[in-house]
Design an enzyme around this catalytic site. Structure first.
Site, short mmCIF file in Angstrom:
data_model
loop_
_atom_site.label_atom_id
_atom_site.label_comp_id
_atom_site.label_asym_id
_atom_site.label_seq_id
_atom_site.Cartn_x
_atom_site.Cartn_y
_atom_site.Cartn_z
N PHE A 108 59.09 63.49 36.16
CA PHE A 108 58.21 62.91 35.64
C PHE A 108 57.86 61.54 35.81
O PHE A 108 58.67 60.76 36.03
CB PHE A 108 58.76 62.98 34.04
CG PHE A 108 57.74 62.38 32.97
CD1 PHE A 108 56.69 62.83 32.68
CD2 PHE A 108 58.28 61.16 32.22
CE1 PHE A 108 55.60 62.27 31.87
CE2 PHE A 108 57.38 60.27 31.41
CZ PHE A 108 55.91 61.06 31.23
N GLN A 109 56.42 61.18 35.91
CA GLN A 109 56.04 59.96 36.41
C GLN A 109 56.69 59.40 37.68
O GLN A 109 56.88 58.39 37.97
CB GLN A 109 56.21 58.64 35.14
CG GLN A 109 55.67 59.05 33.96
CD GLN A 109 55.40 58.09 32.98
OE1 GLN A 109 56.41 57.01 32.86
NE2 GLN A 109 54.45 57.83 32.23
N MET A 143 22.93 44.19 40.76
CA MET A 143 22.99 44.37 42.26
C MET A 143 22.73 45.69 42.59
O MET A 143 22.06 45.64 43.80
CB MET A 143 24.36 43.69 42.53
CG MET A 143 24.59 43.55 44.17
SD MET A 143 23.51 42.32 44.75
CE MET A 143 24.12 41.01 44.67
N LYS A 167 65.01 53.83 39.11
CA LYS A 167 65.68 53.52 37.64
C LYS A 167 67.36 53.29 37.72
O LYS A 167 68.02 52.29 37.17
CB LYS A 167 65.59 54.38 36.59
CG LYS A 167 65.96 53.94 35.41
CD LYS A 167 65.45 54.78 34.12
CE LYS A 167 65.92 54.16 32.73
NZ LYS A 167 65.27 54.89 31.62
N GLU A 178 47.56 47.82 33.69
CA GLU A 178 48.20 47.32 34.85
C GLU A 178 47.31 46.81 35.76
O GLU A 178 47.66 45.74 36.57
CB GLU A 178 49.01 48.53 35.45
CG GLU A 178 50.34 48.67 34.63
CD GLU A 178 49.97 49.98 33.72
OE1 GLU A 178 48.83 50.27 33.45
OE2 GLU A 178 50.98 50.41 33.19
C1 TPP Z 1 35.06 48.82 40.39
C2 TPP Z 1 33.68 48.73 41.09
N1 TPP Z 1 32.69 49.76 41.17
C3 TPP Z 1 31.65 49.65 41.63
C4 TPP Z 1 31.03 48.69 42.11
C5 TPP Z 1 29.71 48.58 42.85
N2 TPP Z 1 28.89 47.57 42.17
C6 TPP Z 1 28.60 46.39 42.72
S1 TPP Z 1 27.82 45.31 41.82
C7 TPP Z 1 27.68 46.46 40.51
C8 TPP Z 1 26.67 46.18 39.56
C9 TPP Z 1 27.45 45.16 38.52
O1 TPP Z 1 26.88 45.12 37.34
P1 TPP Z 1 27.04 43.71 36.29
O2 TPP Z 1 28.45 43.58 36.17
O3 TPP Z 1 26.10 44.09 35.13
O4 TPP Z 1 26.44 42.81 37.17
P2 TPP Z 1 24.89 42.25 37.53
O5 TPP Z 1 24.79 42.65 39.06
O6 TPP Z 1 23.78 42.93 36.60
O7 TPP Z 1 25.01 40.64 37.56
C10 TPP Z 1 28.34 47.63 41.11
C11 TPP Z 1 28.28 48.86 40.18
C12 TPP Z 1 31.97 47.62 42.45
N3 TPP Z 1 31.76 46.45 42.99
N4 TPP Z 1 33.46 47.69 41.87
#
Ligand code: TPP
Lengths: 181, 568
Positions: free
Chosen positions: B112-113, B478, B162, B50
């Site tokens: 439920f749900q 990042m 529902k 979803e």
């Molecule tokens: C759902 C979610 N969880 C955690 C984060 C924190 N976060 C921001 S950037 C990042 C790393 C992303 O890694 P990747 O997709 O490999 O991209 P890169 O920075 O290596 O280009 C994380 C964990 C986020 N933005 N969204």
């Protein structure tokens, strides 16, 4: 929701530039409106000292009074955020002009022996009404501004207070100041 | 004629001209699904999660300006959708999310749900409704579409028990909506507009700062015209990319945490700043007290009064649709004998040119490793700058934003406000569906892509030839960058171990996979991939693991306290 610091202290300006404001809000009388408004306050870290709500003469609309404390900027944001809620029809900061503020308090006090007369006298001075009596207690009704109710509680010995219940402030503008759609 | 609630839902969607509903069935919405099945006008797209449904509806909306629609079941269907809803909310994207609910007489019994959908989504929707009576259903759906798209747009959820989908009533779809409590101010105050024009024309060091509001309100032509007629420098935020042409000489690049040196310097040192549909976000202005300057005047145009003076006090607030306000301003400028101060402007541009001389987006082009910036540059070249680019969240997102030059609005699709990893692929599905035949690429990272990877299956089912550009640095890049800068190189849980073989993975889903390991192969691979017009291609670029995004304004620092790339 953060409940405000002790009333006496908060009533005057708290931290630098923080003042007590009374917001009057007209809102659609719909399920969920209250939680939307209280949720807004908690989600954005605004303070609620008291909140009252009841339907108006128009049953499709409720009127809410929120007492809050904040700087000018914060109050401006609160007003804008409230206005943004779809169910909010109108918001007015009563404290911006002349207004009347009233709160109702019921307080049950120990009243036995020689203290009994003293308690009655004190209630009279504050224009309280004794609603219920037992041989050991009085239940007193008081209305007034929040600070008057505070003053009454301060005037009696803390040890004799058995129970208090307060409605929170309601307010209305003076004279021609009218809040309606 | 009496219709069931389920029939009414479908009729409402037809009346609204909805082309696609992104969704996933379950017990509480089976009546609605049955009705969807009986007609062909509204097409249902079966996602694999979803979250993907809401992101797809979101991408559909961002790239087309139409309202996106998602349909989910009660309980876990709704909770899975919440990330998508919050993502749309933070970026003001108009969506209508329909959720199933347990029958009205079960509500509150831990059925439920059962899940309090209205409660759980309240803080991340523009508005939501629980429909308890079938008689209210059509009017509520009408209101939902109206609220989602007007004023400051946003997602609206309609929760439908529902039994309401089974109950019958006469159907008529309201033509109009009137809500006494909802009247967004849409037309800017003419006195304020006059003041703003006066300030703008008197400016010696003007700066135009445009945000997502320009894109959402389709005000790019107005903004472009205004900026060009004045000759002023212009920046667009992460959400505003394409709102002003990225290749225009007056464009100075993005502002903020990973903005260009010249833009951040100009934002800080200008004497008149005009913010257009932007909100002085913390990622844009850094520390507000550092950003504050008593001698700089700020004009702020926004549809949302609460965005004005929220983080930064402004001198000339204008509430209204930015397109209309810009039109008004243009009229006044065109009709005024006054022209911008040419000498002052020349000196200001000279200063900006000097800042540009820093070449803050420089990177090592001679590297033996694939530089992620290089991949984005090549992507720009090969797609002729004419693709729809979706993205996830992380370094790759910033590189895509910095190195792909967007000349048109609604081409750059990313989760700016919530920063939702997993957004890119499902958003690309919505983009591709509403722009069939267009080139759609998703610039992603090996971690982000795995957050909604299951949608590769949806792409197969609906023949969506999306091109995935995976900048694979084997790190939560990042996060690793912050750990390198601010946590003494302690890379706590930011190494992405046990990565799948993305080529095989793509193939397992029925797509084409490519692995690219040498800089010399980047261009060829991209060309080959984009030639496969009918296929989804997963390009796994093995990039330099230690590359960082520059410039960088550390969190809480001032806008001009930038870390620049090491001397190369
Ligand atoms: C759902 C979610 N969880 C955690 C984060 C924190 N976060 C921001 S950037 C990042 C790393 C992303 O890694 P990747 O997709 O490999 O991209 P890169 O920075 O290596 O280009 C994380 C964990 C986020 N933005 N969204």
């Amino acid at each position: 929701m953060r409940i405000a610091p002790p009333r006496g202290a908060a009533r005057r300006s708290g931290e630098r530039g923080n003042w007590r404001h009374i917001l009057s809000i007209l809102v659609e009388n719909e399920a969920g409106a209250l939680s939307r408004i209280s949720g807004l306050f908690s989600a954005r870290g605004y303070n609620i000292e008291s909140l009252t709500v009841a339907p108006t003469e128009d049953p499709t609309m409720s009127r809410m009074t929120i007492v809050t404390i904040g700087s000018e900027d914060v109050i401006e944001q609160i007003t804008k955020q409230l206005n943004k809620l779809v169910e909010v029809v109108k918001v007015v900061d009563l404290t911006e002009g002349n207004h009347i503020e009233r709160e109702l308090m019921l307080v049950k006090v120990r009243a036995a022996g020689k203290d009994r007369d003293e308690m009655k006298r004190l209630a009279d001075i504050f224009r309280g009404r004794i609603l219920d009596v037992t041989d050991k207690s009085y239940t007193i009704e008081l209305t007034g501004t929040g600070s008057k109710l505070d003053a009454f509680l301060q005037a009696i010995e803390p040890g004799v207070i058995l129970e208090t219940v307060r409605t929170g402030a309601s307010g209305i503008g003076r004279g021609e100041r009218i809040l309606r759609v | 004629m009496q219709l069931t609630g389920a029939e009414i839902v479908v009729r409402c969607l037809q009346e609204e001209g909805v082309e696609y509903v992104y969704g996933y069935p379950g017990g509480s919405v089976l009546n609605i699904y049955d009705e969807l099945h009986k007609q062909e006008k509204v097409k249902h797209v079966l996602v694999r999660h979803e979250q993907g449904a809401v992101h797809a509806a979101d991408g559909y909306s961002r790239s087309s300006q139409k309202t996106g629609v998602a349909l989910v079941t009660s309980g876990p269907g709704v909770t899975n959708a919440v990330t998508g809803i919050a993502t749309a909310y933070m970026d003001s994207i108009p969506l209508v999310v329909l959720s199933g609910q347990v029958p009205t007489h079960y509500i509150g019994q831990d059925a439920f749900q059962e899940c309090d959908a209205v409660g759980i989504t309240r803080p991340c929707v523009k508005h939501n409704f629980l429909v308890k009576d079938v008689k209210d259903l059509a009017a509520t759906i009408k209101k939902a579409f109206y609220l989602a798209a007007t004023g400051r747009p946003g997602p609206v959820l309609v929760d439908i028990p529902k039994d309401v989908t089974q109950a019958k009533t006469a159907f008529s779809y309201p033509r109009t909506v009137a809500l006494r409590s909802y009247n967004p101010v849409t037309k800017g105050h003419s006195g304020q507009i006059k003041k703003a024009v006066q300030l703008l024309l008197e400016a010696k060091r003007p700066m135009v700062y445009a945000g997502g509001g320009v894109v959402l309100n389709n005000a790019a032509p107005q903004l472009t015209r205004l900026v060009r007629s004045l000759g002023y420098p212009c920046t667009t935020t992460l959400m505003g990319l394409g709102g002003f042409p990225g290749t225009d000489p007056q464009y100075t690049g993005m502002p903020g945490m990973h903005g260009t040196y010249e833009t951040n310097m100009a934002m800080q040192h200008c004497d008149v700043l005009i913010a257009v549909g932007a909100r002085f976000d913390d990622r844009v202005i850094g520390n507000p007290s550092h950003f504050f300057r008593a001698d700089r005047k700020i004009i702020h145009i926004d549809i949302d009064p609460s965005s004005i003076s929220k983080r930064v006090k402004v001198d000339v607030p204008i509430v209204g649709y930015v397109a209309d306000v810009l039109d008004e301003m243009q009229k006044l400028i065109d009709g005024s004998p006054q022209r911008p101060d040419a000498a002052a402007l020349k000196a200001w541009w000279a200063e900006i040119k000097e800042w540009q001389g820093k070449e803050c987006l420089r990177y090592d082009r001679g590297s033996a490793l694939i530089k992620p910036q290089f991949v984005v540059e090549k992507l720009y070249e090969i797609t002729g700058g004419d693709a729809f680019i979706t993205s996830d969240v992380g370094q790759h997102q910033m590189w895509a934003a910095q190195y792909y030059k967007f000349d048109q609005p609604r081409r750059w699709i990313n989760s700016g406000g919530l920063g939702t990893m997993g957004f890119g692929l499902p958003a690309a599905m919505g983009v591709q569906m509403v722009n069939p035949g267009a080139t759609v690429a998703c610039v992603t990272g090996e971690a982000s892509i795995q957050m909604c990877i299951q949608e590769l299956s949806t792409c197969k089912q609906y023949h969506l030839p999306i091109k995935l550009v995976n900048l694979n640095n084997r790190y939560l890049g990042m996060v690793r960058q912050w750990q390198e800068f601010f946590y003494g190189n302690r890379y706590a849980e930011s190494y992405v171990d046990a990565l799948p073989d993305f080529v095989k993975l793509a193939e397992a889903y029925g797509h084409v996979g490519m692995k690219i390991e040498k800089p010399g192969d980047v261009e060829g691979a991209l060309r080959e991939a984009f030639k496969l017009k009918e296929r989804l291609v997963f390009m796994d670029f093995i990039t330099d693991q230690t590359e960082n995004v520059f410039p960088m304004v550390p969190g809480g620092k001032g806008l001009t306290e930038m870390i620049l790339a090491e001397e190369l």
